[in-house]
Write an enzyme that holds these catalytic residues in place. Structure first.
Site, PDB file in Angstrom:
ATOM      1  N   ASP A 110      37.419  36.908  37.617  1.00 46.88           N
ATOM      2  CA  ASP A 110      37.110  36.653  36.410  1.00 46.88           C
ATOM      3  C   ASP A 110      35.811  35.406  36.376  1.00 46.88           C
ATOM      4  OD1 ASP A 110      37.968  38.443  34.811  1.00 46.88           O
ATOM      5  OD2 ASP A 110      39.862  37.161  34.002  1.00 46.88           O
ATOM      6  N   LEU A 111      36.198  34.138  37.079  1.00 45.71           N
ATOM      7  CA  LEU A 111      35.466  32.989  37.016  1.00 45.71           C
ATOM      8  C   LEU A 111      34.042  33.301  37.559  1.00 45.71           C
ATOM      9  CD1 LEU A 111      38.103  30.319  37.262  1.00 45.71           C
ATOM     10  CD2 LEU A 111      36.977  31.018  35.278  1.00 45.71           C
TER      11      LEU A 111
END
Length: 425
Positions: free
Chosen positions: A184-185
């Site tokens: 996600d990051l």
């Protein structure tokens, strides 16, 4: 002055990858309007992460608020507007706002935005300069495009868990995810870069474009040297990189080592991150074994990698002869890369972390103050913003409508009253 002053972003993303992207853009000065679901009889409203606690922000009365720490960590410097895009009037409101936006970010399932008339082609007809970024698990095309994508599953499918964790032949071996949602990051950060590039293109040409970001694409890309190792030689030789615990596939010694226990007899560890041959020679001097750096099996990194199973046990015995503070002081003085293994309390107490201002204190509408991790970006001429704490749900709906749609105070109040009466906002 901020780098992205004047850039307006409609953020219809939730959870982490999209909000991480828009938080970064907000830090850089963009006016990010977070569009959230209004409360309803079967949903509390807002980004799901608002309820992903405990822990929750403690209010002035000492009780938990509805603001989870998870949400607070990914939504600073934004304004919140509520809008029900499942209703035609909500869709119409978003299209009104799009006419005044530079960027549109969404992370809905493939096809959802088209059902609402909020897909790229529909919005481009309203605003040809619009940079439209879609964030999904698997992208807008391909056999998996309709699947929901979650970081945990993507870490597994994208190969990260096959190279993370202890070796299978050692106790505790087996697949392991990374402690934070790195797929996600990383996707959020790649999306940030892509949006900035697309804004530059729109500035030059007046042409917007669609950015198709996929968590799986990002996870495959971030395999970095391990992906290259496999494609360059491993595929030909039938060798697939595996888990190496805290060791490095291509560098030795580059791992965790146990050192002498502390005064209470507790186990202690350091990391040793020798990146080149001269650093290895310096380490050997500090360790009192300069002969190791003269040994043909160990003098060059490529040979240390080949003879890892011989060298590492020798180093393990050496490292256990001295304590953590002793090793760290001696190795740092010799400029040999090393470090302690800090827990989060030790991280935020670290003098370097404190000096670099990696914690920022915010005044929040529901609490006198809240400490959050700060942006790591240090720009000399256009420093990052720190003026808007993570917003409460719908906190800025009236304010944004008045500003973006250029309504008078009276017209804004009337418009807001009508929309609220119809449960649109």
């Amino acid at each position: 002055m901020n780098a992205l002053d004047g850039i307006r972003i409609l953020d219809l993303s939730r959870v982490l990858a999209g909000p991480w992207c828009t938080q970064t853009l907000a830090d850089l000065g963009a006016d990010v309007v977070k569009v959230e679901r209004p409360p309803g009889p079967r949903h509390p409203g807002g980004d799901d992460t608002r309820g992903w606690g405990p822990p929750f922000l403690q209010g002035r009365d000492g009780q938990d608020t509805a603001e989870a720490a998870y949400y607070l960590g990914a939504n600073r410097n934004k304004r919140s507007v509520t809008c029900d895009i499942a209703q035609p009037e909500g869709q119409a409101l978003i299209r009104e706002l799009v006419a005044h936006a530079d960027v549109f970010v969404e992370n809905y399932k493939v096809g959802d935005m088209a059902r609402y008339g909020l897909d790229f082609d529909s919005l481009r007809a309203i605003n040809p300069r619009l940079v439209y970024c879609s964030v999904t698990g698997f992208g807008q095309t391909g056999p998996y495009k309709d699947r929901a994508g979650y970081d945990f599953a993507i870490q597994a499918m994208g190969g990260l868990m096959s190279v993370t964790g202890e070796r299978d032949d050692l106790p505790g071996g087996g697949p392991q995810k990374v402690g934070v949602a790195v797929s996600d990051l990383f996707t959020g950060l790649y999306a940030t870069v892509a949006i900035l590039a697309a804004l530059r293109h729109a500035e030059r040409t007046g042409e917007g474009q669609h950015i198709d970001m996929a968590l799986l694409d990002t996870q495959v890309a971030m395999l970095a040297n391990l992906g290259a190792n496999y494609l360059v030689r491993g595929r030909q030789e039938g060798k697939v990189p595996g888990r190496a615990g805290n060791a490095h596939i291509n560098i030795v010694p580059y791992q965790v080592f146990e050192v002498a226990p502390d005064g209470q007899g507790h186990s202690q560890h350091i990391i040793l991150a020798v990146g080149n041959d001269s650093q290895f020679a310096k380490f050997c001097e500090v360790a009192g074994r300069p002969d190791l750096a003269q040994d043909a099996r160990f003098a060059l990194n490529q040979n240390r990698v080949r003879h890892r199973d011989v060298l590492v046990p020798i180093l393990e015995q050496l490292l256990r002869q001295r304590g953590k503070a002793d090793w760290l002081a001696a190795l740092e003085a010799a400029k040999v890369p090393c470090g302690p293994i800090n827990n989060l309390a030790e991280v935020f107490d670290d003098p370097q972390v404190q000096h670099r201002g990696m914690v920022h204190r915010w005044q929040h509408p529901l609490a006198d103050e809240v400490d959050l991790v700060a942006s790591p970006m240090k720009l000399s001429a256009t420093p990052v913003r720190s003026d808007l704490p993570p917003p409460t749900l719908g906190q800025h709906t009236g304010e944004v409508l008045a500003e973006w749609l250029r309504l008078s105070d009276g017209d804004a109040r009337t418009r807001l009253s009508v929309l609220r009466a119809r449960d649109i906002v």
